[in-house]
Structure formats: structure tokens, C-alpha cells
Design an enzyme around this catalytic site. Structure first.
Site, PDB file in Angstrom:
ATOM      1  N   MET A  30       0.842  -1.208   0.000  1.00  0.00           N
ATOM      2  CA  MET A  30       0.000   0.000   0.000  1.00  0.00           C
ATOM      3  C   MET A  30       0.874   1.255   0.000  1.00  0.00           C
ATOM      4  SD  MET A  30      -3.457  -0.840   2.039  1.00  0.00           S
ATOM      5  CE  MET A  30      -2.850  -0.522   3.686  1.00  0.00           C
ATOM      6  N   ALA A  32       4.001   4.028   1.009  1.00  0.00           N
ATOM      7  CA  ALA A  32       4.683   4.556   2.203  1.00  0.00           C
ATOM      8  C   ALA A  32       5.734   3.536   2.630  1.00  0.00           C
ATOM      9  CB  ALA A  32       3.694   4.886   3.322  1.00  0.00           C
ATOM     10  N   LEU A  33       6.597   3.245   1.678  1.00  0.00           N
ATOM     11  CA  LEU A  33       7.486   2.090   1.807  1.00  0.00           C
ATOM     12  C   LEU A  33       8.573   2.303   2.858  1.00  0.00           C
ATOM     13  CD1 LEU A  33       7.885   1.179  -1.969  1.00  0.00           C
ATOM     14  CD2 LEU A  33       6.205   0.325  -0.318  1.00  0.00           C
ATOM     15  N   GLY A  36      10.878  -2.868   5.540  1.00  0.00           N
ATOM     16  CA  GLY A  36      10.113  -4.119   5.525  1.00  0.00           C
ATOM     17  C   GLY A  36       9.661  -4.465   4.116  1.00  0.00           C
ATOM     18  N   HIS A  37       9.148  -3.466   3.399  1.00  0.00           N
ATOM     19  CA  HIS A  37       8.733  -3.702   2.013  1.00  0.00           C
ATOM     20  C   HIS A  37       9.947  -4.053   1.145  1.00  0.00           C
ATOM     21  CE1 HIS A  37       5.598  -0.687   3.428  1.00  0.00           C
ATOM     22  NE2 HIS A  37       4.830  -1.668   3.005  1.00  0.00           N
ATOM     23  N   GLU A 148       5.579 -11.568   7.119  1.00  0.00           N
ATOM     24  CA  GLU A 148       5.041 -12.266   8.303  1.00  0.00           C
ATOM     25  C   GLU A 148       4.521 -11.271   9.326  1.00  0.00           C
ATOM     26  OE1 GLU A 148       8.164 -14.805   9.717  1.00  0.00           O
ATOM     27  OE2 GLU A 148       7.797 -16.297   8.138  1.00  0.00           O
ATOM     28  N   LYS A 149       4.902 -10.000   9.181  1.00  0.00           N
ATOM     29  CA  LYS A 149       4.390  -8.944  10.062  1.00  0.00           C
ATOM     30  C   LYS A 149       2.855  -9.012  10.127  1.00  0.00           C
ATOM     31  CE  LYS A 149       3.654  -4.503  11.445  1.00  0.00           C
ATOM     32  NZ  LYS A 149       2.508  -4.127  10.687  1.00  0.00           N
ATOM     33  N   SER A 185       6.413  -0.368  10.186  1.00  0.00           N
ATOM     34  CA  SER A 185       5.047  -0.274   9.663  1.00  0.00           C
ATOM     35  C   SER A 185       4.845   1.128   9.106  1.00  0.00           C
ATOM     36  CB  SER A 185       4.040  -0.515  10.788  1.00  0.00           C
ATOM     37  OG  SER A 185       2.747  -0.088  10.377  1.00  0.00           O
ATOM     38  N   SER A 186       4.096   1.218   8.002  1.00  0.00           N
ATOM     39  CA  SER A 186       3.789   2.542   7.450  1.00  0.00           C
ATOM     40  C   SER A 186       3.013   3.371   8.470  1.00  0.00           C
ATOM     41  CB  SER A 186       2.958   2.399   6.172  1.00  0.00           C
ATOM     42  OG  SER A 186       3.611   1.550   5.263  1.00  0.00           O
TER      43      SER A 186
HETATM   44  P1  AMP Z   1       1.418  -2.816   3.524  1.00  0.00           P
HETATM   45  O1  AMP Z   1       1.988  -1.806   2.590  1.00  0.00           O
HETATM   46  O2  AMP Z   1       1.475  -2.418   4.958  1.00  0.00           O
HETATM   47  O3  AMP Z   1       0.090  -3.361   3.071  1.00  0.00           O
HETATM   48  O4  AMP Z   1       2.404  -4.061   3.438  1.00  0.00           O
HETATM   49  C1  AMP Z   1       2.757  -4.631   2.202  1.00  0.00           C
HETATM   50  C2  AMP Z   1       3.507  -5.899   2.456  1.00  0.00           C
HETATM   51  O5  AMP Z   1       4.690  -5.625   3.213  1.00  0.00           O
HETATM   52  C3  AMP Z   1       2.696  -6.925   3.271  1.00  0.00           C
HETATM   53  O6  AMP Z   1       2.941  -8.226   2.770  1.00  0.00           O
HETATM   54  C4  AMP Z   1       3.264  -6.746   4.645  1.00  0.00           C
HETATM   55  O7  AMP Z   1       3.143  -7.885   5.469  1.00  0.00           O
HETATM   56  C5  AMP Z   1       4.715  -6.446   4.350  1.00  0.00           C
HETATM   57  N1  AMP Z   1       5.338  -5.762   5.490  1.00  0.00           N
HETATM   58  C6  AMP Z   1       4.889  -4.643   6.107  1.00  0.00           C
HETATM   59  N2  AMP Z   1       5.687  -4.339   7.159  1.00  0.00           N
HETATM   60  C7  AMP Z   1       6.647  -5.301   7.201  1.00  0.00           C
HETATM   61  C8  AMP Z   1       7.765  -5.564   8.071  1.00  0.00           C
HETATM   62  N3  AMP Z   1       8.032  -4.783   9.102  1.00  0.00           N
HETATM   63  N4  AMP Z   1       8.523  -6.646   7.803  1.00  0.00           N
HETATM   64  C9  AMP Z   1       8.245  -7.461   6.750  1.00  0.00           C
HETATM   65  N5  AMP Z   1       7.207  -7.272   5.906  1.00  0.00           N
HETATM   66  C10 AMP Z   1       6.425  -6.210   6.128  1.00  0.00           C
END
Ligand code: AMP
Length: 280
Positions: A30, A32-33, A36-37, A148-149, A185-186
Site C-alpha cells: 500500500m 509509504a514504503l 520491511g517492504h 510475516e508482520k 510499519s507505514s
Molecule cells: P502494507 O503496505 O502495509 O500493506 O504491506 C505490504 C507488504 O509488506 C505486506 O505483505 C506486509 O506484510 C509487508 N510488510 C509490512 N511491514 C513489514 C515488516 N516490518 N517486515 C516485513 N514485511 C512487512
């Protein structure tokens, strides 16, 4: 890195890559990388693979009172980060492309979607499953990477892929953390400075609970202690649970891998985290 905002252009580029013998790997996000991304992009990179990231702030996975309108959007820096990470192609669909007028389909995965975040955020995992099914059909990757977050999300995606015969290998990537242990986390940008300091109590409480359970403490007591610690640190706890790592049912059967899951709010920010209890 090529950037596409229309499905016809995306499909043409992917056909060309496939015709050239390249495999396609997908990293849905989503935006706001953060690191983790980027860990997902790095896991996806292999010789002969076209790495596709998607950025789509999916309205269907936000509840009516959630943070859709204020969710951070950082397209320019996201593009720079993905380019640096060696991502080949970015899929940036506009919302009208994903959900045109008349859109009427919902993908709902029962069982794994129902407890924990599914209970706290009604409709959330339907929104996730629906958009990920669409992304899979748009990009048609052979592999896809999830963090896995978002442990329950990963379980929901694995179930959907098995149930709907998506020919896609799903890889879960370990949670990337700040130096003090807070999961990246974003949504961490919402935390006020004093909340950011308190937030570390979440991974710490999970670590303490995991060690206690492994040492033989009654899981109910370990979970109650974690909840009390988080409450004392200023959190409002949604849940702290010990679950079967595959089915996400509480009271895991002996011999199955166990996972601690937690969701808790600090002020207006809702944080989730999880930790494996059993060593691999
Ligand atoms: P999001 O943009 O928050 O929807 O996350 C996109 C992907 O990145 C999802 O598969 C999340 O699980 C992964 N993700 C988000 N934060 C982390 C993190 N801290 N470590 C590993 N993967 C992450």
C-alpha cells in the site's frame, strides 16, 4: 523501473517479459514504503525474474472509521526506494481501474479470516482477499511475497491460493524491525514521540510471553501478563493470543507450531505484531 497506471500497458509489458523467458514475481503493497517492504523486493529478486511491486491503498480493506483518508502516500520517495532496491516494474492502478462502477465481487475466506484482526476489523480480510485476487489476475506472477508482520493476512492469502487454485508460490518474509524491536510499519509515522517510546513494549511483551510459554508457564497466565504489561505501558489491547501458526485457532494442538499474535492501540494508532513461540 517502469511505472504503469493502466492495465493494458501493464499486461503488454508483462507479456513481453514472459515471451523473453522471464519469470514474474509480485510484491503487493500500500506504499509509504520502508525497509520491511524492501526486504520483500530483495527476497523476490532472482536471475531471470521480473520483479513487480504494486502500490494500491485499497479502500475495501479499511473500515468506515479507519484511516483510509489519512493513510500516508509517498509516491515519489516510494518510486526512488523501489528503483534503488532493483524492482523492475511498478503497478500503480488508480482506484477506478480496480473498482469501476458496477464492481460487485467479493472474495471471502472463512475460518482463518474470522478471529483476531478479522473480528476487530469486520470486512478487512474480504477486502484484502478481493484485491490480492485481482492483483494476481492482473500480474499473473509465478511467485508472490508477503510479510510475516501481517501474520493473519499471510494465512488468509495461503488459504485463498490453495482454495482457488492460483498457480502461485507464496513466500512469507520475516518481520523487519527497528533497532529497539518495534516492527516497521507505514502506520508508525502516526505515533507521537512519547508513543513511539512506549511502542517498544509490544514486541517486548511478546518476547516475554514466548519465553514464559516455552518455559512451561500456563499460556493463559502468560497472555494475561502480556495484556497487563501493555495496559500499564499505555496501550489499549485488542487481543493477545496464542494460536496454531497454520490454522490460527487458539488452543493449538500439541506438536503444532505456535504463534503469539497481538493488536493494541496507542492513542489513535493501532499496532499489530506477532512472534513464533517454537524454535524452527
Ligand atoms: P502494507 O503496505 O502495509 O500493506 O504491506 C505490504 C507488504 O509488506 C505486506 O505483505 C506486509 O506484510 C509487508 N510488510 C509490512 N511491514 C513489514 C515488516 N516490518 N517486515 C516485513 N514485511 C512487512
Amino acid at each position: 523501473m517502469e511505472v504503469y497506471r493502466d492495465l493494458a500497458g501493464l499486461r503488454a509489458a508483462l507479456s513481453e517479459a514472459r515471451a523473453g523467458g522471464r519469470d514474474v514475481a509480485l510484491v503487493p503493497t500500500m506504499g509509504a514504503l520502508h525497509a520491511g517492504h524492501i526486504a520483500l523486493v530483495e527476497a523476490a529478486r532472482r536471475p531471470g525474474t521480473l520483479v513487480v511491486a504494486s502500490i494500491f491503498v485499497n479502500p475495501k480493506q479499511f473500515g468506515a472509521n479507519e484511516d483510509l483518508s489519512r493513510y500516508p502516500r509517498k509516491e515519489v520517495s516510494d518510486i526512488a526506494m523501489l528503483t534503488d532496491a532493483g524492482c523492475d516494474l511498478l503497478w500503480l492502478p488508480p482506484v477506478e481501474q480496480m473498482y469501476p462502477a458496477g464492481f460487485a465481487t467479493n472474495v471471502s475466506v472463512s475460518g482463518v479470516s474470522e478471529g483476531w484482526d478479522g473480528a476487530a476489523r469486520p470486512g478487512h480480510f474480504d477486502g484484502v482477499a478481493t484485491v490480492v485476487a485481482k492483483l494476481f489476475n492482473q500480474v499473473r506472477p509465478t511467485r508472490a511475497y508477503f510479510g510475516e508482520k501481517d501474520f493473519q493476512q499471510l494465512a488468509v492469502i495461503r488459504r485463498m491460493v490453495a482454495d482457488l487454485d492460483f498457480d502461485i508460490e507464496i513466500t512469507g518474509v520475516p518481520t523487519q524491525r527497528e533497532d529497539d524491536g518495534l516492527a516497521l510499519s507505514s502506520r508508525n509515522v502516526y505515533l507521537l514521540p512519547e508513543e513511539r517510546q512506549k511502542a517498544v513494549a509490544l514486541p517486548r511483551a511478546l518476547g516475554v510471553a514466548a519465553r514464559a510459554v516455552l518455559a512451561g508457564t500456563d499460556p493463559a497466565k502468560a497472555l494475561a501478563d502480556a495484556t497487563a504489561t501493555l495496559t500499564a505501558a499505555g496501550f489499549t489491547v485488542d487481543y493477545v493470543a496464542l494460536v496454531d501458526a497454520e490454522t490460527l485457532q487458539s488452543d493449538p494442538t500439541p506438536g503444532q507450531r505456535r504463534q503469539l499474535l497481538a493488536a493494541a492501540r496507542l492513542g489513535n494508532t493501532r499496532l499489530i505484531d506477532n512472534l513464533a513461540v517454537d524454535p524452527l
